[in-house]
Design a protein around this motif. Structure first.
Motif, PDB file in Angstrom:
ATOM      1  N   ARG A 217     -13.562 -14.834  -7.672  1.00 51.75           N
ATOM      2  CA  ARG A 217     -12.190 -14.524  -7.273  1.00 51.75           C
ATOM      3  C   ARG A 217     -11.473 -13.708  -8.347  1.00 51.75           C
ATOM      4  NH1 ARG A 217      -7.993 -17.612  -8.128  1.00 51.75           N
ATOM      5  NH2 ARG A 217      -6.036 -17.236  -7.052  1.00 51.75           N
ATOM      6  N   GLU A 218     -11.650 -14.129  -9.609  1.00 54.06           N
ATOM      7  CA  GLU A 218     -11.024 -13.398 -10.722  1.00 54.06           C
ATOM      8  C   GLU A 218     -11.615 -12.003 -10.843  1.00 54.06           C
ATOM      9  OE1 GLU A 218     -10.111 -16.994 -13.930  1.00 54.06           O
ATOM     10  OE2 GLU A 218     -12.147 -16.220 -13.723  1.00 54.06           O
ATOM     11  N   LEU A 219     -12.918 -11.896 -10.591  1.00 54.50           N
ATOM     12  CA  LEU A 219     -13.599 -10.597 -10.682  1.00 54.50           C
ATOM     13  C   LEU A 219     -13.026  -9.611  -9.669  1.00 54.50           C
ATOM     14  CD1 LEU A 219     -15.846  -8.856 -11.916  1.00 54.50           C
ATOM     15  CD2 LEU A 219     -17.406  -9.786 -10.205  1.00 54.50           C
ATOM     16  N   LEU A 220     -12.758 -10.115  -8.473  1.00 52.62           N
ATOM     17  CA  LEU A 220     -12.185  -9.258  -7.432  1.00 52.62           C
ATOM     18  C   LEU A 220     -10.819  -8.732  -7.863  1.00 52.62           C
ATOM     19  CD1 LEU A 220     -12.609  -8.184  -4.522  1.00 52.62           C
ATOM     20  CD2 LEU A 220     -11.338 -10.175  -3.713  1.00 52.62           C
ATOM     21  N   GLN A 221      -9.978  -9.622  -8.384  1.00 53.93           N
ATOM     22  CA  GLN A 221      -8.642  -9.217  -8.846  1.00 53.93           C
ATOM     23  C   GLN A 221      -8.731  -8.236 -10.023  1.00 53.93           C
ATOM     24  OE1 GLN A 221      -7.140 -13.175  -9.633  1.00 53.93           O
ATOM     25  NE2 GLN A 221      -5.957 -13.224  -7.736  1.00 53.93           N
ATOM     26  N   SER A 222      -9.625  -8.547 -10.955  1.00 56.99           N
ATOM     27  CA  SER A 222      -9.810  -7.695 -12.133  1.00 56.99           C
ATOM     28  C   SER A 222     -10.317  -6.311 -11.738  1.00 56.99           C
ATOM     29  CB  SER A 222     -10.796  -8.369 -13.093  1.00 56.99           C
ATOM     30  OG  SER A 222     -11.168  -7.490 -14.122  1.00 56.99           O
ATOM     31  N   SER A 223     -11.258  -6.264 -10.793  1.00 55.24           N
ATOM     32  CA  SER A 223     -11.824  -4.984 -10.336  1.00 55.24           C
ATOM     33  C   SER A 223     -10.755  -4.131  -9.666  1.00 55.24           C
ATOM     34  CB  SER A 223     -12.973  -5.236  -9.358  1.00 55.24           C
ATOM     35  OG  SER A 223     -14.020  -5.920  -9.999  1.00 55.24           O
ATOM     36  N   LYS A 224      -9.912  -4.788  -8.859  1.00 58.60           N
ATOM     37  CA  LYS A 224      -8.831  -4.042  -8.176  1.00 58.60           C
ATOM     38  C   LYS A 224      -7.849  -3.471  -9.192  1.00 58.60           C
ATOM     39  CE  LYS A 224      -5.942  -4.219  -4.065  1.00 58.60           C
ATOM     40  NZ  LYS A 224      -5.924  -2.777  -4.082  1.00 58.60           N
ATOM     41  N   LEU A 225      -7.492  -4.277 -10.193  1.00 58.91           N
ATOM     42  CA  LEU A 225      -6.575  -3.821 -11.236  1.00 58.91           C
ATOM     43  C   LEU A 225      -7.165  -2.631 -11.996  1.00 58.91           C
ATOM     44  CD1 LEU A 225      -3.869  -4.510 -12.760  1.00 58.91           C
ATOM     45  CD2 LEU A 225      -5.309  -5.751 -14.399  1.00 58.91           C
ATOM     46  N   MET A 226      -8.440  -2.737 -12.359  1.00 61.67           N
ATOM     47  CA  MET A 226      -9.073  -1.661 -13.119  1.00 61.67           C
ATOM     48  C   MET A 226      -9.178  -0.390 -12.268  1.00 61.67           C
ATOM     49  SD  MET A 226     -12.367  -1.693 -15.578  1.00 61.67           S
ATOM     50  CE  MET A 226     -13.548  -2.188 -14.368  1.00 61.67           C
ATOM     51  N   SER A 227      -9.536  -0.551 -10.999  1.00 63.13           N
ATOM     52  CA  SER A 227      -9.618   0.597 -10.103  1.00 63.13           C
ATOM     53  C   SER A 227      -8.271   1.318 -10.010  1.00 63.13           C
ATOM     54  CB  SER A 227     -10.052   0.109  -8.715  1.00 63.13           C
ATOM     55  OG  SER A 227      -9.987   1.161  -7.787  1.00 63.13           O
ATOM     56  N   GLU A 228      -7.191   0.528  -9.842  1.00 62.20           N
ATOM     57  CA  GLU A 228      -5.841   1.118  -9.762  1.00 62.20           C
ATOM     58  C   GLU A 228      -5.472   1.814 -11.070  1.00 62.20           C
ATOM     59  OE1 GLU A 228      -2.978  -1.824  -8.604  1.00 62.20           O
ATOM     60  OE2 GLU A 228      -4.077  -2.348  -6.783  1.00 62.20           O
ATOM     61  N   TYR A 229      -5.876   1.214 -12.190  1.00 60.23           N
ATOM     62  CA  TYR A 229      -5.536   1.812 -13.487  1.00 60.23           C
ATOM     63  C   TYR A 229      -6.283   3.136 -13.689  1.00 60.23           C
ATOM     64  CZ  TYR A 229      -4.674   2.460 -18.438  1.00 60.23           C
ATOM     65  OH  TYR A 229      -4.295   2.988 -19.648  1.00 60.23           O
ATOM     66  N   ILE A 230      -7.547   3.141 -13.341  1.00 63.22           N
ATOM     67  CA  ILE A 230      -8.343   4.376 -13.483  1.00 63.22           C
ATOM     68  C   ILE A 230      -7.743   5.487 -12.617  1.00 63.22           C
ATOM     69  CG2 ILE A 230     -10.593   5.419 -12.925  1.00 63.22           C
ATOM     70  CD1 ILE A 230     -11.861   2.723 -13.866  1.00 63.22           C
ATOM     71  N   TYR A 231      -7.372   5.128 -11.390  1.00 64.95           N
ATOM     72  CA  TYR A 231      -6.780   6.132 -10.500  1.00 64.95           C
ATOM     73  C   TYR A 231      -5.417   6.595 -11.033  1.00 64.95           C
ATOM     74  CZ  TYR A 231      -5.181   8.564  -6.355  1.00 64.95           C
ATOM     75  OH  TYR A 231      -4.714   9.534  -5.495  1.00 64.95           O
ATOM     76  N   HIS A 232      -4.652   5.667 -11.583  1.00 65.26           N
ATOM     77  CA  HIS A 232      -3.364   6.000 -12.201  1.00 65.26           C
ATOM     78  C   HIS A 232      -3.551   7.011 -13.340  1.00 65.26           C
ATOM     79  CE1 HIS A 232       0.584   5.374 -14.093  1.00 65.26           C
ATOM     80  NE2 HIS A 232      -0.077   5.254 -15.233  1.00 65.26           N
ATOM     81  N   LEU A 233      -4.548   6.762 -14.193  1.00 64.30           N
ATOM     82  CA  LEU A 233      -4.815   7.673 -15.312  1.00 64.30           C
ATOM     83  C   LEU A 233      -5.163   9.074 -14.804  1.00 64.30           C
ATOM     84  CD1 LEU A 233      -6.998   5.334 -17.570  1.00 64.30           C
ATOM     85  CD2 LEU A 233      -4.791   6.301 -18.221  1.00 64.30           C
ATOM     86  N   LEU A 234      -6.059   9.132 -13.828  1.00 60.28           N
ATOM     87  CA  LEU A 234      -6.542  10.418 -13.323  1.00 60.28           C
ATOM     88  C   LEU A 234      -5.459  11.181 -12.571  1.00 60.28           C
ATOM     89  CD1 LEU A 234      -9.958   9.058 -12.020  1.00 60.28           C
ATOM     90  CD2 LEU A 234      -9.749  10.852 -13.747  1.00 60.28           C
TER      91      LEU A 234
END
Length: 379
Positions: free
Chosen positions: A152-169
């Motif tokens: 469950r934590e992995l899913l939340q963490s993955s979503k956060l990281m995905s959003e951050y990477i897209y935010h950076l780009l």
């Protein structure tokens, strides 16, 4: 507070305070004495006190440190493909992964040398447990990949990281480096894990996944070291896997590996920048309706780019010939190069341990095997 605070690097407004707090740390002194051996301590301290941005820290200090690493532990870095990239443009670099710190540091040195946008880079939080190392990574524009989480934590963490990477780009026009798989390749078999691509695609928000990957400009990167400075350190884990055992890391193992990668002998190093994946994505969109099939095809396209452009060194051919008891690639190396490699093998692997010996050789030989498979498949 930003929702990315738990994983992001420092903002420029936080850089000076972090540097001033680290001025007298023994590891900062060691790093600066290594980088500027002929400079008085007060001089580099004064310069650090005047540093107020990640870019200034990277260009004036980290860049110089990496040049010193190259001088002391390599026979030089060569590059190809950087001319295809546009200045002031962000890219999502998906790379094979051999060394914890150097893969991204060498890419950033090369991007800077070519006048291109440097990257924010993913790093596992298991590698930055020490407070100073965490500070240094945040000063070097690393963002944290959280490890050891529940599903469950992995899913939340993955979503956060995905959003951050897209935010950076998309919002900060900042290039991003991410490894094609979790952790470094230990056996020389570079392969893109579909889970990494699925994580990245979480930010697509119902948009067609192929359109999303086109938007972020995916660029495969291959990096190859003539000698892997951590080759022997990777053996215990490979041995455990060979015996179907769960591998448990020693205390400080990651930190020792990190340091070994920096100071160990690498001989020659090459980085190749592949083409931005565009035509390949069009073909994938036409041929695949199913999301999993699209992700699988994208992983294959990245693998094809990385493996076909991977620079093979004499060490790779020597290992292949020794492992297979052949002279198939004898024209690709000299007798002296073979003797040096055999000496390295003797020094690093205990005589009589055939499993470790084969694992060590396979690590160097597998890039040759994979390139041969690729050529056969496309013949």
């Amino acid at each position: 507070m930003s929702k990315f605070d738990s994983i992001r690097p420092y903002y420029d407004s936080e850089v000076n305070e972090a540097l001033c707090a680290s001025l007298n740390h023994p590891m900062m002194k060691a790093m600066m004495n290594f980088t500027f051996p002929d400079v008085d301590e007060e001089v580099w301290k004064t310069q650090l006190k005047k540093t107020h941005s990640i870019r200034d820290f990277q260009v004036n200090f980290v860049y110089q440190s990496i040049q010193r690493v190259l001088e002391n532990s390599s026979e030089g870095l060569t590059t190809s493909g950087f001319e295809k990239l546009e200045p002031n443009t962000s890219y999502l670099f998906i790379s094979n992964h051999r060394d914890i710190i150097l893969d991204t540091s060498l890419l950033n040195v090369s991007l800077y040398d070519h006048g291109l946008v440097m990257t924010a880079s993913a790093i596992g939080d298991n590698l930055v447990k020490k407070d100073f190392v965490l500070k240094l990574s945040k000063l070097n524009r690393n963002f944290l990949v959280q490890r050891g989480l529940s599903p469950r934590e992995l899913l939340q963490s993955s979503k956060l990281m995905s959003e951050y990477i897209y935010h950076l780009l998309s919002k900060e026009n900042r290039s991003v480096w991410i490894a094609q798989r979790e952790g470094r390749t230990k056996d020389g078999n570079d392969a893109t894990h579909q889970g990494v691509l699925k994580m990245l695609a979480m930010a697509s928000d119902e948009e067609d996944v192929i359109a999303f990957f086109k938007k972020v400009r995916v660029v495969p990167v291959s990096i190859s070291y003539e000698y892997d400075p951590t080759d022997a350190l990777k053996m215990p884990q490979l041995l455990a896997q060979a015996n179907d055992q769960i591998y448990i890391k020693e205390k400080n193992e990651d930190f020792i590996t990190l340091l070994s990668g920096i100071i160990g002998q690498k001989k020659r190093i090459h980085i190749h920048i592949g083409d931005v994946l565009e035509k390949e994505l069009d073909v994938i969109a036409q041929e695949n309706e199913n999301l999993n099939k699209k992700i699988q095809a994208l992983a294959q396209a990245i693998d094809f780019s990385i493996l076909s452009s991977y620079k093979l060194w004499p060490t790779n051919y020597i290992a292949y010939d020794i492992l297979n008891d052949t002279t198939q690639f004898a024209a690709m190396y000299t007798e002296k190069e073979k003797q040096l490699f055999e000496r390295r093998l003797e020094l690093r692997i205990n005589a009589g341990n055939e499993t470790l010996r084969e694992g060590f050789l396979a690590m160097y030989a597998n890039p040759v095997v994979n390139k041969m498979k690729l050529e056969d498949a496309n013949y």
